[in-house]
Structure formats: structure tokens, C-alpha cells
Enzyme design. Structure first.
Site, PDB file in Angstrom:
ATOM      1  N   THR A  16       0.191  -3.037 -11.081  1.00 25.32           N
ATOM      2  CA  THR A  16       0.489  -1.628 -10.821  1.00 25.32           C
ATOM      3  C   THR A  16       0.062  -0.750 -11.997  1.00 25.32           C
ATOM      4  O   THR A  16      -0.515   0.327 -11.801  1.00 25.32           O
ATOM      5  CB  THR A  16       1.984  -1.440 -10.523  1.00 25.32           C
ATOM      6  OG1 THR A  16       2.343  -2.227  -9.390  1.00 25.32           O
ATOM      7  CG2 THR A  16       2.291   0.023 -10.234  1.00 25.32           C
ATOM      8  N   LYS A  37      -0.556   0.148  -1.357  1.00 21.74           N
ATOM      9  CA  LYS A  37       0.207  -1.088  -1.525  1.00 21.74           C
ATOM     10  C   LYS A  37       0.557  -1.561  -0.116  1.00 21.74           C
ATOM     11  O   LYS A  37       1.617  -1.211   0.429  1.00 21.74           O
ATOM     12  CB  LYS A  37       1.473  -0.818  -2.344  1.00 21.74           C
ATOM     13  CG  LYS A  37       2.315  -2.048  -2.656  1.00 21.74           C
ATOM     14  CD  LYS A  37       1.781  -2.836  -3.811  1.00 21.74           C
ATOM     15  CE  LYS A  37       2.735  -3.957  -4.205  1.00 21.74           C
ATOM     16  NZ  LYS A  37       2.203  -4.778  -5.307  1.00 21.74           N
ATOM     17  N   SER A  41       7.617  -5.794  -1.387  1.00 21.72           N
ATOM     18  CA  SER A  41       8.984  -6.280  -1.216  1.00 21.72           C
ATOM     19  C   SER A  41       9.820  -5.825  -2.401  1.00 21.72           C
ATOM     20  O   SER A  41       9.325  -5.685  -3.515  1.00 21.72           O
ATOM     21  CB  SER A  41       9.000  -7.805  -1.088  1.00 21.72           C
ATOM     22  OG  SER A  41       8.376  -8.411  -2.195  1.00 21.72           O
ATOM     23  N   ASP A  54       6.670   0.347  -7.177  1.00 24.38           N
ATOM     24  CA  ASP A  54       5.234   0.249  -7.448  1.00 24.38           C
ATOM     25  C   ASP A  54       4.435   1.179  -6.536  1.00 24.38           C
ATOM     26  O   ASP A  54       3.487   1.840  -6.978  1.00 24.38           O
ATOM     27  CB  ASP A  54       4.745  -1.186  -7.258  1.00 24.38           C
ATOM     28  CG  ASP A  54       5.292  -2.133  -8.321  1.00 24.38           C
ATOM     29  OD1 ASP A  54       5.820  -1.645  -9.339  1.00 24.38           O
ATOM     30  OD2 ASP A  54       5.190  -3.356  -8.130  1.00 24.38           O
ATOM     31  N   ASN A 175      -4.691  -7.066 -19.571  1.00 24.94           N
ATOM     32  CA  ASN A 175      -3.488  -6.252 -19.734  1.00 24.94           C
ATOM     33  C   ASN A 175      -2.534  -6.963 -20.683  1.00 24.94           C
ATOM     34  O   ASN A 175      -2.039  -8.050 -20.391  1.00 24.94           O
ATOM     35  CB  ASN A 175      -2.807  -6.021 -18.383  1.00 24.94           C
ATOM     36  CG  ASN A 175      -1.603  -5.110 -18.504  1.00 24.94           C
ATOM     37  OD1 ASN A 175      -1.589  -4.189 -19.313  1.00 24.94           O
ATOM     38  ND2 ASN A 175      -0.586  -5.367 -17.703  1.00 24.94           N
TER      39      ASN A 175
END
Length: 222
Positions: A16, A37, A41, A54, A175
Site C-alpha cells: 500500500t 484494491k 479483508s 489500505d 521498501n
């Protein structure tokens, strides 16, 4: 720029953060860019329905702002694997609603950044994998590598799986999810030498997360 699918080496790799950063970078280059998206969940009940954190981050980074139901067609309440969360909600995940929502987003934007769930091999249902979604939407893939111990193995296995499933890997992003990771620079160089796809950027660890500020760390192709 073409639309693309964002996957990760595993849950928590920072899909995200990378996706919202890419949206800001795309908008900075003058593109109309919208996030998506398809399946999320772990949602909270709001006045206008179930909402996922997100997905809301993707919505906030999008321009123009689409309808939430198109950005997140399947909002599942329980914070579980999608297959289990859908079963708990009495929902059957299917491709046609996702494809229809994607086409509506695509009509509004130059680029749609579609974020997957978990890692590449995380199933959506008993009969539906993320590779099936990528094929249905005809999208290339961008991989987010969560920089932490074990990332070399996770990244190489994920790259192999993406290609074995017939998808096109067009880029990857490092990341830095673990600020205390030892030998970060050396691990990054090892990844660059072993992933046969362009590196789109290296996102430094930030607290709090600021995708707009991180957009300058992304190098888009073209």
C-alpha cells in the site's frame, strides 16, 4: 504509462505504501492515476458501508477520486486470508465484478494501480488465484520487496513464481520495512544483481508514512 498490478514478497512488504507512492509519482508526471484494491479483508463499518484502511489510502492518493465500490469491490469484514474472510461473510469472490469495476476505473484514468493481497501466491478463493486476476485484467506486475532478513529468498522465489505463471514483471521496488536491517545497502545491491527487471526505486523507512514525500524516490519508466 500502462496500468499495472502491485504484488509483494509477503504480507507486510509495504504494497500500500508503494502503491500510494506510485500514485503520487504518476500524478506528479501529469497522469490521471487511480488506485484499486479488488479484494480487501479487515474492514470497519462506516455510515456508507464496510471500509478498508489500505483501500482508503489508495482513494486518498487517487486523482480523480472514484467511487469506493469500484476501487474496492470486495470489502470483507474479518482480518483474515481472503478465502476465509469471504466464507465468513457469505461472499463468493468472482472475477466479473472485479473486471467490471476495473473497466469503470480505467475509463476515468490514464493509469490504474491495482494492489493485490498478501504475497503473489496468496489465494483469493478455492478456485481463484491472483494470477487469474492479473490475466483477466491483462496487467503487467510490479513487485514490492520488503527489505528485511530473508528478503533475498522471498524476492527470488516470487520473481520465479510470477514468471512461471506467465505474467510480465516490469519492475520492482525496495521498501525498507525494517529500519534496523543489517547490511541494507549490500542486500539491495544483491537484489539488483539478481532481479532481471528495472528497479523503480528504494523507499526509505518513514514514520509516519508519507507517500507524497516518498514519490521523489520513485523512478518511473518512460
Amino acid at each position: 504509462m500502462q496500468s499495472f498490478f502491485v504484488t509483494g514478497t509477503d504480507t507486510g512488504a509495504g504494497k500500500t505504501f508503494a502503491s500510494t507512492t506510485l500514485l503520487h509519482a504518476l500524478r506528479g508526471r501529469g497522469h490521471r492515476a487511480i488506485g484499486m484494491k479488488p479484494v480487501a479483508s479487515g474492514c470497519e463499518r462506516a455510515a456508507d458501508g464496510w471500509r478498508n484502511e489500505d483501500a482508503l489510502a489508495l482513494l486518498a492518493a487517487s486523482e480523480p477520486r472514484p467511487a469506493y465500490a469500484d476501487l474496492n469491490p470486495y470489502a470483507l469484514p474479518e482480518p483474515l486470508a481472503p478465502e476465509i474472510a469471504a466464507r465468513e461473510a457469505g461472499v463468493t469472490l468472482a472475477l466479473p465484478p472485479i473486471v467490471a469495476a476495473y473497466e469503470r476505473l480505467r475509463a476515468q484514468a490514464d493509469v490504474v494501480v491495482v494492489e493485490g493481497v498478501g504475497g503473489w501466491a496468496a489465494p483469493l478463493s478455492a478456485s481463484l488465484d491472483q494470477r487469474d486476476l492479473v490475466r483477466a485484467l491483462r496487467l503487467p506486475v510490479v513487485l514490492v520487496v520488503g527489505m528485511r532478513l530473508g528478503c533475498l529468498n522471498h524476492a527470488r522465489l516470487t520473481v520465479r513464481a510470477i514468471r512461471a505463471d506467465g505474467a510480465e514483471l516490469i519492475g520492482w521496488i525496495a521498501n525498507e520495512v525494517d529500519p534496523d536491517m543489517a547490511r541494507r545497502d549490500e542486500n539491495f545491491e544483491l537484489l539488483k544483481a539478481r532481479i532481471e527487471a528495472p528497479c523503480w526505486g528504494r523507499l526509505a523507512h518513514r514514520a509516519p508514512v508519507d507517500p507524497a514525500a516518498a514519490a521523489g524516490q520513485v523512478v518511473l519508466p518512460g
